[in-house]
Enzyme design. Structure first.
Site, PDB file in Angstrom:
ATOM      1  N   GLY A 227     -25.245  -1.701  27.424  1.00  0.00           N
ATOM      2  CA  GLY A 227     -25.496  -0.282  27.708  1.00  0.00           C
ATOM      3  C   GLY A 227     -24.582   0.202  28.821  1.00  0.00           C
TER       4      GLY A 227
ATOM      5  N   ASP B  18     -25.815  -7.650  22.603  1.00  0.00           N
ATOM      6  CA  ASP B  18     -26.847  -6.609  22.666  1.00  0.00           C
ATOM      7  C   ASP B  18     -27.652  -6.691  21.375  1.00  0.00           C
ATOM      8  OD1 ASP B  18     -26.999  -3.712  24.457  1.00  0.00           O
ATOM      9  OD2 ASP B  18     -28.127  -3.805  22.574  1.00  0.00           O
TER      10      ASP B  18
ATOM     11  N   ARG C 229     -38.810   1.464  40.009  1.00  0.00           N
ATOM     12  CA  ARG C 229     -38.229   0.506  39.059  1.00  0.00           C
ATOM     13  C   ARG C 229     -39.272  -0.450  38.479  1.00  0.00           C
ATOM     14  NH1 ARG C 229     -35.088   1.531  43.479  1.00  0.00           N
ATOM     15  NH2 ARG C 229     -32.882   1.995  43.164  1.00  0.00           N
TER      16      ARG C 229
ATOM     17  N   HIS D  97     -35.363  -4.746  45.638  1.00  0.00           N
ATOM     18  CA  HIS D  97     -34.494  -3.679  45.140  1.00  0.00           C
ATOM     19  C   HIS D  97     -35.449  -2.664  44.513  1.00  0.00           C
ATOM     20  CE1 HIS D  97     -31.473  -1.301  43.241  1.00  0.00           C
ATOM     21  NE2 HIS D  97     -31.920  -1.580  42.040  1.00  0.00           N
TER      22      HIS D  97
HETATM   23  N1  LIG Z   1     -30.136  -3.891  39.969  1.00  0.00           N
HETATM   24  C1  LIG Z   1     -29.554  -2.696  40.131  1.00  0.00           C
HETATM   25  O1  LIG Z   1     -29.089  -2.383  41.232  1.00  0.00           O
HETATM   26  C2  LIG Z   1     -29.479  -1.767  38.944  1.00  0.00           C
HETATM   27  C3  LIG Z   1     -28.694  -0.595  38.984  1.00  0.00           C
HETATM   28  C4  LIG Z   1     -28.635   0.206  37.851  1.00  0.00           C
HETATM   29  C5  LIG Z   1     -29.382  -0.133  36.722  1.00  0.00           C
HETATM   30  N2  LIG Z   1     -30.145  -1.256  36.733  1.00  0.00           N
HETATM   31  C6  LIG Z   1     -30.935  -1.684  35.572  1.00  0.00           C
HETATM   32  O2  LIG Z   1     -30.047  -2.202  34.580  1.00  0.00           O
HETATM   33  C7  LIG Z   1     -30.731  -2.165  33.318  1.00  0.00           C
HETATM   34  C8  LIG Z   1     -29.795  -1.570  32.266  1.00  0.00           C
HETATM   35  O3  LIG Z   1     -29.546  -0.203  32.544  1.00  0.00           O
HETATM   36  P1  LIG Z   1     -28.586   0.657  31.582  1.00  0.00           P
HETATM   37  O4  LIG Z   1     -28.362   1.974  32.238  1.00  0.00           O
HETATM   38  O5  LIG Z   1     -27.418  -0.144  31.165  1.00  0.00           O
HETATM   39  O6  LIG Z   1     -29.537   0.842  30.319  1.00  0.00           O
HETATM   40  P2  LIG Z   1     -29.067   1.165  28.828  1.00  0.00           P
HETATM   41  O7  LIG Z   1     -30.270   1.678  28.118  1.00  0.00           O
HETATM   42  O8  LIG Z   1     -27.831   1.978  28.829  1.00  0.00           O
HETATM   43  O9  LIG Z   1     -28.668  -0.281  28.240  1.00  0.00           O
HETATM   44  C9  LIG Z   1     -29.593  -1.308  28.073  1.00  0.00           C
HETATM   45  C10 LIG Z   1     -29.155  -2.126  26.876  1.00  0.00           C
HETATM   46  O10 LIG Z   1     -30.021  -3.260  26.759  1.00  0.00           O
HETATM   47  C11 LIG Z   1     -30.156  -3.535  25.388  1.00  0.00           C
HETATM   48  N3  LIG Z   1     -31.320  -4.385  25.152  1.00  0.00           N
HETATM   49  C12 LIG Z   1     -32.626  -4.098  25.360  1.00  0.00           C
HETATM   50  N4  LIG Z   1     -33.389  -5.146  25.004  1.00  0.00           N
HETATM   51  C13 LIG Z   1     -32.541  -6.115  24.578  1.00  0.00           C
HETATM   52  C14 LIG Z   1     -32.729  -7.432  24.075  1.00  0.00           C
HETATM   53  N5  LIG Z   1     -33.952  -7.973  23.949  1.00  0.00           N
HETATM   54  N6  LIG Z   1     -31.638  -8.147  23.730  1.00  0.00           N
HETATM   55  C15 LIG Z   1     -30.394  -7.627  23.841  1.00  0.00           C
HETATM   56  N7  LIG Z   1     -30.158  -6.377  24.300  1.00  0.00           N
HETATM   57  C16 LIG Z   1     -31.225  -5.636  24.668  1.00  0.00           C
HETATM   58  C17 LIG Z   1     -30.269  -2.156  24.748  1.00  0.00           C
HETATM   59  O11 LIG Z   1     -29.980  -2.187  23.359  1.00  0.00           O
HETATM   60  C18 LIG Z   1     -29.245  -1.364  25.548  1.00  0.00           C
HETATM   61  O12 LIG Z   1     -27.974  -1.348  24.928  1.00  0.00           O
HETATM   62  C19 LIG Z   1     -32.012  -1.368  33.578  1.00  0.00           C
HETATM   63  O13 LIG Z   1     -33.085  -2.265  33.792  1.00  0.00           O
HETATM   64  C20 LIG Z   1     -31.700  -0.606  34.853  1.00  0.00           C
HETATM   65  O14 LIG Z   1     -32.832  -0.209  35.585  1.00  0.00           O
HETATM   66  C21 LIG Z   1     -30.203  -2.081  37.820  1.00  0.00           C
END
Ligand SMILES: NC(=O)c1ccc[n+]([C@@H]2O[C@H](COP(=O)([O-])OP(=O)(O)OC[C@H]3O[C@@H](n4cnc5c(N)ncnc54)[C@H](O)[C@@H]3O)[C@@H](O)[C@H]2O)c1
Length: 305
Positions: free
Chosen positions: A11, A34, A88, A175
């Site tokens: 994603g 993915d 979160r 976080h």
């Molecule tokens: N730790 C940090 O500082 C931080 C910062 C930003 C985002 N995040 C987190 O990162 C994560 C991803 O965010 P994003 O904006 O990329 O979301 P997004 O929706 O754009 O992408 C997530 C992807 O995960 C895939 N996915 C879901 N379940 C799956 C599975 N079982 N197997 C394979 N793929 C799977 C989805 O198909 C999607 O493409 C979220 O949990 C978000 O909160 C964390």
């Protein structure tokens, strides 16, 4: 030696991590995975379009878990259906199920490298990944307060009119909402910020809120955040691949509190080399412990249902 990095979740975040690795030439092979295979294939095709434009050659392979068997690092960036949540922890039910589905597949591939988790709630999910994988806790860590620390450097740098890179110090804890700026660790050019502030009326609590609320502010405007975390993750991937022995604020296992939590740690080729708890003030120590309780409570919440 070929540097191989897997990314699960193609994603916004996963794709931007791949983009950062490719543009900076930090690895040789990326495996992009993915559950939406079409999306991973498209992202990898677009990344391959960059091959004639970047300084170094990076091979990008999509949707093949078996390729993880000899990967050095695996980044977890799976996400829930909707990201627009102020806390979160609200992602937990969905993301816990996702990592419990993908991690056994990773281990079945023969993967034996380092796992870096981004997926939120980051500290809780990192612990679930470690438990599900059975890998040593030093081999699994989360990006933790890396991004929050970068935000703190922006907020402090902009307030004092300095380059954020000249700000040192850490955001620690979850976080999430219970994180805190460990002000006693924050310096500018080696001088503590409180000393540098002199007679200026600084609202430290407001600055703390600006750091904690930075992600929510971005989410409300564009619907996701990715540039900061992708850049931070690329640094961490590079620290593992190059056995850097660099210190970063990550979600690492705290033996005493039995929890993964944001704290400075030394990163090398096997993951966490050691954690480096700074000397905190009494107030910061309380904040750290109460943040650990928030993470522990979230981990236990599943068993109450
Ligand atoms: N730790 C940090 O500082 C931080 C910062 C930003 C985002 N995040 C987190 O990162 C994560 C991803 O965010 P994003 O904006 O990329 O979301 P997004 O929706 O754009 O992408 C997530 C992807 O995960 C895939 N996915 C879901 N379940 C799956 C599975 N079982 N197997 C394979 N793929 C799977 C989805 O198909 C999607 O493409 C979220 O949990 C978000 O909160 C964390």
């Amino acid at each position: 030696m070929t540097r191989k990095v897997g990314i699960i979740g193609a994603g916004h975040v996963g794709a931007d991590v791949a983009f950062s690795l490719v543009t900076q030439g930090l690895c040789d092979i990326i495996i992009l995975l993915d559950e939406n295979e079409k999306k991973a294939a498209s992202q990898s095709l677009e990344l391959r379009d960059m091959a004639s434009l970047t300084a170094s050659r990076v091979q990008v392979i999509a949707n093949d878990y078996s390729e993880l068997h000899d990967a050095d690092v695996l980044v977890i960036a799976v996400g829930p259906k909707t990201l627009l949540r102020e806390d979160r922890l609200e992602e937990l039910a969905e993301t816990r199920a996702a990592v419990r589905e993908v991690i056994p597949r990773v281990i079945a591939s023969g993967f034996g490298g380092v796992i870096i988790n981004i997926t939120n709630p980051c500290d809780v999910i990192t612990q679930i990944i470690q438990q599900t994988s059975g890998l040593p806790d030093s081999q699994v860590f989360g990006t933790g307060t890396s991004l929050d620390t970068a935000r703190m450097k922006r907020v402090v740098g902009e307030f004092f009119g300095f380059d954020p890179k000249s700000v040192t110090g850490y955001v620690m804890g979850e976080h999430g909402e219970s994180q805190f700026v460990a002000w006693s660790t924050v310096t500018l050019g080696g001088r503590p910020v409180a000393e540098l502030a002199g007679d200026r009326d600084v609202d430290w609590a407001k600055m703390n809120d600006a750091v904690r609320g930075g992600g929510w502010e971005i989410l409300q405007g564009k619907g996701w955040t990715s540039f900061g975390i992708a850049t931070a993750t690329a640094r961490l991937v590079d620290a593992v691949l190059s056995n850097a022995q660099s210190v970063y604020p990550v979600s690492a296992w705290d033996e005493e509190l039995s929890v993964y939590i944001g704290q400075p740690a030394v990163i090398g080729k096997s993951g966490i080399v050691q954690t480096l708890q700074p000397e905190l003030t009494a107030y910061e120590g309380v904040a750290y412990h109460s943040s650990a309780r928030v993470i522990t409570a979230a981990l236990k919440s599943e068993h109450k249902k």
